[in-house]
Scaffold this active site. Structure first.
Site, PDB file in Angstrom:
ATOM      1  N   LYS A 169       0.859  -1.208   0.000  1.00 46.76           N
ATOM      2  CA  LYS A 169       0.000   0.000   0.000  1.00 46.76           C
ATOM      3  C   LYS A 169       0.887   1.248   0.000  1.00 46.76           C
ATOM      4  CE  LYS A 169      -3.851  -2.396   0.600  1.00 46.76           C
ATOM      5  NZ  LYS A 169      -5.079  -2.351  -0.149  1.00 46.76           N
ATOM      6  N   LYS A 195       1.509  -9.446  -2.640  1.00 44.81           N
ATOM      7  CA  LYS A 195       0.248  -9.456  -3.386  1.00 44.81           C
ATOM      8  C   LYS A 195       0.009  -8.113  -4.040  1.00 44.81           C
ATOM      9  CE  LYS A 195      -4.734  -9.815  -2.840  1.00 44.81           C
ATOM     10  NZ  LYS A 195      -4.909  -8.387  -3.257  1.00 44.81           N
ATOM     11  N   ASP A 197      -2.489  -5.332  -5.555  1.00 40.44           N
ATOM     12  CA  ASP A 197      -3.861  -4.978  -5.182  1.00 40.44           C
ATOM     13  C   ASP A 197      -4.807  -5.296  -6.341  1.00 40.44           C
ATOM     14  OD1 ASP A 197      -4.468  -2.479  -2.685  1.00 40.44           O
ATOM     15  OD2 ASP A 197      -5.581  -4.254  -3.207  1.00 40.44           O
ATOM     16  N   GLU A 198      -6.140  -5.283  -6.017  1.00 39.06           N
ATOM     17  CA  GLU A 198      -7.102  -5.765  -7.015  1.00 39.06           C
ATOM     18  C   GLU A 198      -7.127  -4.889  -8.260  1.00 39.06           C
ATOM     19  OE1 GLU A 198      -7.898  -4.800  -3.985  1.00 39.06           O
ATOM     20  OE2 GLU A 198      -8.914  -2.908  -4.330  1.00 39.06           O
ATOM     21  N   HIS A 287      -9.303 -12.997  -6.202  1.00 38.26           N
ATOM     22  CA  HIS A 287      -9.805 -11.806  -5.514  1.00 38.26           C
ATOM     23  C   HIS A 287     -11.266 -11.655  -5.919  1.00 38.26           C
ATOM     24  CE1 HIS A 287     -10.212  -7.790  -3.957  1.00 38.26           C
ATOM     25  NE2 HIS A 287      -9.025  -7.866  -3.427  1.00 38.26           N
ATOM     26  N   ARG A 288     -12.087 -11.149  -4.986  1.00 40.61           N
ATOM     27  CA  ARG A 288     -13.549 -11.124  -5.263  1.00 40.61           C
ATOM     28  C   ARG A 288     -14.109  -9.714  -5.407  1.00 40.61           C
ATOM     29  NH1 ARG A 288     -16.312 -12.388   0.690  1.00 40.61           N
ATOM     30  NH2 ARG A 288     -15.054 -10.870   1.831  1.00 40.61           N
ATOM     31  N   LYS A 327     -12.380  -4.679   8.161  1.00 35.66           N
ATOM     32  CA  LYS A 327     -13.128  -3.512   7.656  1.00 35.66           C
ATOM     33  C   LYS A 327     -14.229  -3.898   6.667  1.00 35.66           C
ATOM     34  CE  LYS A 327     -10.171  -2.586   3.637  1.00 35.66           C
ATOM     35  NZ  LYS A 327      -9.044  -1.846   3.084  1.00 35.66           N
TER      36      LYS A 327
HETATM   37  C1  CAP Z   1      -7.174  -5.088   1.857  1.00 35.93           C
HETATM   38  C2  CAP Z   1      -7.457  -5.010   0.366  1.00 35.93           C
HETATM   39  C3  CAP Z   1      -8.310  -6.156  -0.129  1.00 35.93           C
HETATM   40  C4  CAP Z   1      -9.570  -6.363   0.644  1.00 35.93           C
HETATM   41  C5  CAP Z   1     -10.611  -7.067  -0.237  1.00 35.93           C
HETATM   42  C6  CAP Z   1      -8.106  -3.681  -0.001  1.00 35.93           C
HETATM   43  O1  CAP Z   1      -6.252  -4.071   2.162  1.00 35.93           O
HETATM   44  O2  CAP Z   1      -6.267  -5.095  -0.370  1.00 35.93           O
HETATM   45  O3  CAP Z   1      -8.581  -5.887  -1.494  1.00 35.93           O
HETATM   46  O4  CAP Z   1      -9.300  -7.193   1.732  1.00 35.93           O
HETATM   47  O5  CAP Z   1     -11.735  -7.353   0.549  1.00 35.93           O
HETATM   48  O6  CAP Z   1      -7.797  -3.230  -1.090  1.00 35.93           O
HETATM   49  O7  CAP Z   1      -8.902  -3.209   0.806  1.00 35.93           O
HETATM   50  P1  CAP Z   1      -5.922  -3.826   3.715  1.00 35.93           P
HETATM   51  P2  CAP Z   1     -12.157  -8.883   0.787  1.00 35.93           P
HETATM   52  O8  CAP Z   1      -5.214  -5.067   4.249  1.00 35.93           O
HETATM   53  O9  CAP Z   1      -5.023  -2.616   3.723  1.00 35.93           O
HETATM   54  O10 CAP Z   1      -7.225  -3.578   4.412  1.00 35.93           O
HETATM   55  O11 CAP Z   1     -10.905  -9.542   1.309  1.00 35.93           O
HETATM   56  O12 CAP Z   1     -13.269  -8.784   1.773  1.00 35.93           O
HETATM   57  O13 CAP Z   1     -12.575  -9.413  -0.529  1.00 35.93           O
HETATM   58 MG    MG Z   2      -7.086  -4.705  -2.248  1.00 34.85          MG
END
Ligand code: CAP
Ligand code: MG
Length: 434
Positions: A169, A195, A197-198, A287-288, A327
């Site tokens: 991040k 990883k 990010d999405e 990833h979802r 969160k």
């Molecule tokens: C978490 C995250 C993931 C979420 C996806 C984000 O970052 O990378 O994409 O966990 O949600 O972009 O928020 P943090 P889920 O660790 O900084 O919160 O796992 O519920 O699908």
């Molecule tokens: Mg993410």
């Protein structure tokens, strides 16, 4: 029956014009060649029986009116409502679908049939696809995961503990050299899986191809220096032809994982990439992102349980399922049910890793592992990259917090021997972000 003014008072023939109740048979007992689907629904201006009949009709062979002719195969393919009961403000129903309705091995067609038009019918105010129960005759056409939980534990050399992952991040903005430097710090500090990010794929400031060329070299350097296996959940999401090219490049550089945003990519893309991943011997991290557009409303859409079941059937090796303490949406009971299914035997369809991610940090590890056990991939982005002393310290704090749980120590106790964990607890304590 809904009559509309458009009829203009025409003399109606005696002939029946609707036949929804032909799809309701509460004495029917599903057989081995029936695929049962569970729904929740709230009818609009029709009886619950007729509403359920409409769902069964529209998702199998029917339409709004009786028809000129019915071929034998159509009659044999009629879905049947065989269970119906009040549930909250609506109704719970079970519908048996003859397998003749479904193309072998095509989850895409399955979802088009039973999660398609029915969501748009006027006579159904709200509809939620809860779960589906494929008989072996349907299941046998799917490979399922190539590696699954045991295969990943084996090639990562991590027998017991949860796997750890971190997204560098902020989500976007690092160039490749900066990303490589952060990756070195994270992997050296103890993170198993870097990883993307999405939404992080390929940009003028960080091209996918350059990232592959540099990051796998860093991975190999850290493996030599630490003796630990490291991997990279590299996000290949994009048009399918690009995903194929990217997967091939990852394999050329010795990568073992690809990451796909499976909801935005779609079932067809995922089924295609499952075949490509087989040939390239790549594990799939699912990833979802966008799931909550249809999983979040408890009265309408599709459950995360059904989505995860379909993804396991197609053959992802790990999938985000929620944390209950972080969160993102997803209560404990729901996440426990999903994770319990993903980790349980299912004919030849291997168990897969649930991924806990979203608002996680070292202070939540005790509760997270108590709730969901050790068969988890734990992703902490902000909870590592927000550490006051940087990525390496953040990584060590996360690993030390997990080690504390495995060793049966409290986090405070562990923090006495881990200044990195102490600083993480000083910053976030046991905060549950929303
Ligand atoms: C978490 C995250 C993931 C979420 C996806 C984000 O970052 O990378 O994409 O966990 O949600 O972009 O928020 P943090 P889920 O660790 O900084 O919160 O796992 O519920 O699908
Ligand atoms: Mg993410």
């Amino acid at each position: 029956m809904i009559y509309t003014a458009e009829k203009g008072g025409m003399e109606m023939s005696e002939e029946k014009i609707e036949w929804y109740m032909d799809f309701v048979d509460l004495d029917y007992k599903p057989g081995r060649d029936d695929l049962v689907v569970e729904f929740y629904f709230e009818p609009y201006k029709v009886s619950p029986e007729e509403a359920a009949g409409r769902i069964a009709s529209e998702s199998s062979i029917g339409t709004w009116t009786t028809l000129w002719k019915m071929p034998e195969m159509a009659k044999r393919s009629m879905a049947r409502v065989f269970h119906l009961e009040p549930s909250g403000e609506g109704y719970y129903t079970k519908i048996a679908y003859p397998l003749t309705l479904f193309e072998e091995g095509s989850f895409v067609q399955f979802m088009s049939a039973i999660a398609g038009n029915i969501f748009g019918m006027k006579a159904i105010k709200t509809l939620r696809f809860l779960d589906f129960h494929p008989p072996y005759e349907y299941l046998r056409h799917f490979k399922g995961p190539q590696y699954g939980l045991r295969g990943i534990r084996s090639f990562m050399g991590i027998k017991e503990r949860p796997l750890t992952a971190t997204v560098p991040k902020p989500k976007m903005g690092w160039n490749v050299d900066e990303y490589a430097e952060i990756a070195y710090e994270l992997w050296s500090g103890g993170i198993d899986l870097l990883k993307d990010d999405e939404n992080f794929t390929s940009f003028p400031f960080n091209r996918f191809e350059e990232r592959v060329r540099k990051l796998y070299r860093v991975k190999e350097r850290v493996e030599r220096e630490t003796g630990e296996k490291k991997e990279y959940l590299i996000n290949i999401t994009g048009p399918v032809h690009k995903m194929i090219e990217r997967a091939e490049l990852v394999a050329d550089y010795g990568g073992k994982f690809i990451m796909i945003d499976i909801v935005v990519s779609g079932w067809a893309a995922l089924q295609t990439m499952r075949e490509v991943a087989e040939d390239l011997e790549l594990a799939i991290h699912a990833h979802r992102a966008m799931h909550a557009a249809f999983t979040k409303n408890p009265k309408h859409g599709i459950t995360m349980y059904a989505l995860a079941k379909g993804a396991r059937l197609i053959g992802v090796d790990e999938i985000h399922t929620g944390t209950a303490v972080g969160k993102m949406e997803g209560k404990y009971e729901e996440v426990r049910k999903i994770n319990g299914f993903l980790l349980s035997p299912w004919e030849h369809i291997k168990p897969i890793f649930p991924v806990a991610s979203g608002g996680l940090h070292p202070g939540l590890m005790e509760e997270l592992i108590r709730l969901f056990g050790k068969d988890l991939v734990i992703q902490a982005g902000g909870g590592v990259m927000g550490h006051p002393d940087g990525p390496k310290a953040g990584a060590k704090a996360l690993r030390d917090s997990i080690d504390a749980v495995i060793e049966g120590k409290s986090l405070e106790e562990k923090a006495k021997e881990s200044p990195e964990l102490k600083k993480a607890l000083d910053k976030w304590g046991y905060l549950k972000p929303i």
